[in-house]
Motif scaffolding. Sequence first.
Motif, mmCIF file in Angstrom:
data_model
loop_
_atom_site.group_PDB
_atom_site.id
_atom_site.type_symbol
_atom_site.label_atom_id
_atom_site.label_comp_id
_atom_site.label_asym_id
_atom_site.label_seq_id
_atom_site.Cartn_x
_atom_site.Cartn_y
_atom_site.Cartn_z
ATOM 1 N N THR A 97 0.835 -1.202 0.000
ATOM 2 C CA THR A 97 0.000 0.000 0.000
ATOM 3 C C THR A 97 0.867 1.247 0.000
ATOM 4 O O THR A 97 0.545 2.247 -0.657
ATOM 5 N N TYR A 183 -1.783 -12.851 -7.776
ATOM 6 C CA TYR A 183 -0.944 -12.119 -6.815
ATOM 7 C C TYR A 183 0.515 -12.529 -6.964
ATOM 8 O O TYR A 183 0.852 -13.711 -6.920
ATOM 9 N N TYR A 296 -8.864 -6.803 -6.607
ATOM 10 C CA TYR A 296 -7.780 -5.974 -6.083
ATOM 11 C C TYR A 296 -7.842 -4.618 -6.743
ATOM 12 O O TYR A 296 -8.194 -4.501 -7.925
ATOM 13 N N LEU A 300 -4.410 -2.084 -2.484
ATOM 14 C CA LEU A 300 -5.556 -2.237 -1.576
ATOM 15 C C LEU A 300 -6.503 -3.264 -2.170
ATOM 16 O O LEU A 300 -6.536 -3.454 -3.390
ATOM 17 N N TYR A 301 -7.295 -3.904 -1.315
ATOM 18 C CA TYR A 301 -8.357 -4.750 -1.840
ATOM 19 C C TYR A 301 -9.585 -4.648 -0.943
ATOM 20 O O TYR A 301 -9.486 -4.368 0.254
ATOM 21 N N HIS A 314 -5.347 -4.144 3.487
ATOM 22 C CA HIS A 314 -4.404 -5.144 3.004
ATOM 23 C C HIS A 314 -3.989 -6.005 4.181
ATOM 24 O O HIS A 314 -4.150 -5.616 5.339
ATOM 25 N N ARG A 324 -3.231 -7.442 9.609
ATOM 26 C CA ARG A 324 -4.320 -7.095 8.694
ATOM 27 C C ARG A 324 -4.890 -5.750 9.098
ATOM 28 O O ARG A 324 -5.200 -5.514 10.272
#
Length: 381
Positions: A97, A183, A296, A300-301, A314, A324
């Motif tokens: 991030t 990813y 995603y 960030l997601y 994230h 987290r």
Amino acid sequence: MPPLRTLLALPVSLALLGLIPAGSMAPAPPASDSVLSQFVTRGKAPAAALLAHEESASRFAHAETATTTDGTSGANVRPGNAIRLADHFRAGSITKTFIATVVLQLAAEHRLSLSDSVDAHLPGLVRGAANDGRTPTLRALLTHTSGLADFTAETSGTVPVTPVQAVHIALTHTPSERGRFAYSNTNYVLLGMIVEQVTGRSYAAEAERRVITPLRLTGTSFPGARRSLPDPHGRAYATDGSDVTELDPRVAGAAGELVTTLGDLNRFYAALLRGDLLPPRQLREMLNTRTAHGSYGMGLYPVELPCGTTVWGHNGRISGSYVRTAATVPHSQLRSSGDTPMSGGTPIGPRVLTFRVNTDAIADPDLEPALLAAEFCPRTP
């Protein structure tokens, strides 16, 4: 010290520190604090902690086991591995991030474009096994849709490598389908290299100048090759119980090097999501998941909770640590122009939660979504 799996676990202790506005009655402990204690029972973590922030109030809670050193109940009992509010820890992929924020700031300054190919900044680097740096764009790197293989599939995140070595490891594998979300830590290693190519300074120096210093994140750093954690800190354990507090951060680099604190992460994500770090256009890009087909954004997601609330953030996993961060997005507070001075004061706006455990695995994967739902979903009477 014997491996933690050989120690006798005694009852879990749970502590709560709430900062309650003056004149208010102390509320009942939130449901998320009860879920937290399960991270050291069902989740098998030595210790867990959370820091929640909403407007002017913060809440810190932690849970840990007590252990005996000789395997007998009640003898030579000492505290487990309590996590303190000010402790420093490794944040793993939460680093992404920070890197994405720097890249998007550079895009806002027209020093690069998200449509640039990798080759435009690192000519000839991405070649081999059907990989071609003329194809993937910076947008594809940011959203994990480049198709580039993940170098940590080979290193298991335990072998220190240079950025070039990490890329070369990835290039021994053919790419996956481009445009599909997959990813890959290699994407963010390349972004770190591109930041340096564009600015003439390392990604760490740029993140410190653009994010860490303006927000006064005094517990956050990019350690480079420094194996030790800053004081104060607790211990970190691998899944087999071995102590991995000392770790060479070059196992992750720009994809996961960051060291930070719970308070700094809450401050960072609150500032980011209320629009203090990026102009509106770039923040919208960051929160746009179309490229990754909903999986995603950029560093960030989103996660939609059972109550319909969506939180953004994230996670980070590195040997000895799992963390987290999740937060709501205050759309009404997003600025209408790019002229948005940053504040070093207490964050306002987003509701933010960061939790961590001092190991890299949680035995029960249902605990994380349960904790997020307990924190962000309103209780039913």
